[in-house]
Scaffold this motif. Structure first.
Motif, mmCIF file in Angstrom:
data_model
loop_
_atom_site.group_PDB
_atom_site.id
_atom_site.type_symbol
_atom_site.label_atom_id
_atom_site.label_comp_id
_atom_site.label_asym_id
_atom_site.label_seq_id
_atom_site.Cartn_x
_atom_site.Cartn_y
_atom_site.Cartn_z
ATOM 1 N N LEU A 202 0.809 -1.209 0.000
ATOM 2 C CA LEU A 202 0.000 0.000 0.000
ATOM 3 C C LEU A 202 0.852 1.272 0.000
ATOM 4 C CD1 LEU A 202 -2.847 -1.036 2.453
ATOM 5 C CD2 LEU A 202 -2.764 -1.229 -0.035
ATOM 6 N N GLY A 203 2.059 1.178 0.548
ATOM 7 C CA GLY A 203 2.930 2.350 0.607
ATOM 8 C C GLY A 203 3.729 2.567 -0.654
ATOM 9 N N SER A 204 3.807 1.548 -1.520
ATOM 10 C CA SER A 204 4.608 1.674 -2.727
ATOM 11 C C SER A 204 3.811 1.302 -3.975
ATOM 12 C CB SER A 204 5.860 0.782 -2.619
ATOM 13 O OG SER A 204 6.661 0.910 -3.767
ATOM 14 N N ASP A 205 3.329 0.059 -4.025
ATOM 15 C CA ASP A 205 2.608 -0.410 -5.217
ATOM 16 C C ASP A 205 1.362 0.425 -5.493
ATOM 17 O OD1 ASP A 205 4.520 -2.320 -4.828
ATOM 18 O OD2 ASP A 205 3.196 -4.021 -5.148
ATOM 19 N N LEU A 206 0.653 0.817 -4.417
ATOM 20 C CA LEU A 206 -0.589 1.566 -4.599
ATOM 21 C C LEU A 206 -0.344 2.927 -5.224
ATOM 22 C CD1 LEU A 206 -3.684 1.620 -4.094
ATOM 23 C CD2 LEU A 206 -3.188 2.719 -1.905
ATOM 24 N N ILE A 207 0.680 3.650 -4.734
ATOM 25 C CA ILE A 207 0.925 4.978 -5.307
ATOM 26 C C ILE A 207 1.521 4.871 -6.703
ATOM 27 C CG2 ILE A 207 1.041 6.245 -3.131
ATOM 28 C CD1 ILE A 207 4.038 6.099 -3.212
ATOM 29 N N ASP A 208 2.264 3.795 -6.986
ATOM 30 C CA ASP A 208 2.719 3.556 -8.362
ATOM 31 C C ASP A 208 1.524 3.361 -9.290
ATOM 32 O OD1 ASP A 208 5.380 3.747 -7.833
ATOM 33 O OD2 ASP A 208 5.771 1.595 -7.772
ATOM 34 N N PHE A 209 0.551 2.607 -8.821
ATOM 35 C CA PHE A 209 -0.639 2.298 -9.604
ATOM 36 C C PHE A 209 -1.413 3.571 -9.948
ATOM 37 C CE2 PHE A 209 -5.251 0.899 -9.345
ATOM 38 C CZ PHE A 209 -5.299 0.366 -10.624
ATOM 39 N N VAL A 210 -1.606 4.419 -8.956
ATOM 40 C CA VAL A 210 -2.348 5.661 -9.170
ATOM 41 C C VAL A 210 -1.561 6.606 -10.070
ATOM 42 C CG1 VAL A 210 -3.368 7.669 -8.042
ATOM 43 C CG2 VAL A 210 -3.565 5.425 -6.990
ATOM 44 N N ALA A 211 -0.244 6.662 -9.861
ATOM 45 C CA ALA A 211 0.598 7.558 -10.654
ATOM 46 C C ALA A 211 0.639 7.162 -12.126
ATOM 47 C CB ALA A 211 2.013 7.586 -10.089
ATOM 48 N N SER A 212 0.351 5.907 -12.429
ATOM 49 C CA SER A 212 0.341 5.439 -13.821
ATOM 50 C C SER A 212 -1.039 5.554 -14.452
ATOM 51 C CB SER A 212 0.810 3.977 -13.872
ATOM 52 O OG SER A 212 -0.172 3.112 -13.325
ATOM 53 N N ASN A 213 -1.911 6.339 -13.810
ATOM 54 C CA ASN A 213 -3.308 6.426 -14.266
ATOM 55 C C ASN A 213 -3.979 5.063 -14.231
ATOM 56 O OD1 ASN A 213 -3.720 9.222 -14.779
ATOM 57 N ND2 ASN A 213 -2.476 9.037 -16.623
ATOM 58 N N GLU A 214 -3.599 4.270 -13.239
ATOM 59 C CA GLU A 214 -4.188 2.954 -12.977
ATOM 60 C C GLU A 214 -4.008 1.986 -14.151
ATOM 61 O OE1 GLU A 214 -8.144 3.320 -11.435
ATOM 62 O OE2 GLU A 214 -7.616 4.988 -10.109
ATOM 63 N N THR A 215 -2.843 2.118 -14.825
ATOM 64 C CA THR A 215 -2.543 1.209 -15.938
ATOM 65 C C THR A 215 -1.484 0.178 -15.575
ATOM 66 O OG1 THR A 215 -0.866 2.734 -16.813
ATOM 67 C CG2 THR A 215 -3.133 2.960 -17.656
ATOM 68 N N GLU A 216 -0.656 0.498 -14.569
ATOM 69 C CA GLU A 216 0.416 -0.412 -14.164
ATOM 70 C C GLU A 216 0.099 -0.957 -12.782
ATOM 71 O OE1 GLU A 216 4.107 1.657 -14.402
ATOM 72 O OE2 GLU A 216 3.705 2.445 -16.406
ATOM 73 N N ILE A 217 -0.370 -2.185 -12.742
ATOM 74 C CA ILE A 217 -0.790 -2.774 -11.471
ATOM 75 C C ILE A 217 0.101 -3.964 -11.139
ATOM 76 C CG2 ILE A 217 -2.540 -4.213 -12.613
ATOM 77 C CD1 ILE A 217 -4.254 -3.850 -10.030
ATOM 78 N N SER A 218 0.580 -4.010 -9.910
ATOM 79 C CA SER A 218 1.468 -5.096 -9.487
ATOM 80 C C SER A 218 0.670 -6.366 -9.241
ATOM 81 C CB SER A 218 2.210 -4.693 -8.210
ATOM 82 O OG SER A 218 1.310 -4.636 -7.107
#
Length: 250
Positions: A202-218
């Motif tokens: 939640l501290g890393s993957d989640l903000i990556d996901f949002v920053a990619s416009n929800e296109t890059e999901i782990s």
């Protein structure tokens, strides 16, 4: 990693998720460094140094962590202010269904401390009896253990050991921490491990996901139902750091 702000999500700062800022920490292994962060909006929180955040630098977002950020910086980050959805997420990653079995142990040592504080005339008197110059934690940290909704599941093993030895010396030999101390050690480590995993996601993957416009999901985020994931996204916040303080170990 840097991203343009124009490509990112917009926050609804009138949403109740942004107005309320309750604190429920995610326990992490105690060898990690922890900080208390005071924000310019008057709120404060405690974070593990490895917690992932985005530093806002002019028109860019720079992925970093709490250990690297500085006073005056504006950051975007996931904040655990939705306890129910966080607990649902914990259950998803609790593959062996162990967390519920840890609950009674995580509460037991605090109940033991309450009994001891009654016996020895208060929290501060108990604190002075428990600790010496060879091993001592901060008094405020100790007082935090007695709070009704204390976020500490388990303290350091050394702290648990001191409580256990004190119980034996002072004829509190029937306490769970005395009779099942080995389980306390095992459960504490497992509990920290599961919560650290969820905290990292939640501290890393989640903000990556949002920053990619929800296109890059782990792969880890894929385990979380979209209904819960959308609620977690709403908890992402933007704040400016007023003060950053290194905390003593619990």
């Amino acid at each position: 990693m840097q991203r343009n702000l124009d490509d990112l999500f917009k926050f609804n700062f009138e949403n109740e998720n942004f107005k309320n800022d309750p604190y429920e920490s995610i326990d992490v292994p105690k060898e990690k460094v922890n900080y208390e962060i005071e924000f310019t909006d008057g709120t404060s929180d405690k974070f593990d140094s490895s917690k992932g955040v985005f530093l806002i630098d002019k028109e860019q977002l720079i992925k970093t962590n709490i250990g690297e950020i500085f006073e005056g910086a504006t950051i975007r980050f996931y904040q655990n202010n939705n306890p129910n959805d966080f607990k649902k997420t914990l259950k998803i990653f609790d593959i062996d269904k162990q967390l519920e079995s840890f609950d009674s142990y995580s509460e037991s040592w605090k109940e033991t401390l309450k009994k001891l504080s009654t016996k020895f005339n208060g929290i501060e008197n108990l604190y002075s009896r428990l600790y010496n110059q060879n091993y001592k934690i901060n008094l405020n940290t100790f007082k935090h253990y007695f709070e009704e909704n204390s976020s500490t599941r388990f303290p350091r093993i050394k702290t648990l050991e001191i409580i256990k030895d004190f119980c034996i010396t002072n004829n509190f030999k029937e306490e769970l921490i005395v009779n099942e101390f080995e389980k306390f050690k095992i459960y504490s480590k497992k509990d920290h491990s599961i919560r650290q995993q969820v905290g990292r996601v939640l501290g890393s993957d989640l903000i990556d996901f949002v920053a990619s416009n929800e296109t890059e999901i782990s792969e880890s985020l894929k385990k979380i139902p979209m209904e819960i994931l959308n609620k977690l996204i709403e908890t992402i916040q933007e704040k400016t750091i007023k003060k950053k303080t290194l905390l003593e170990d619990e």
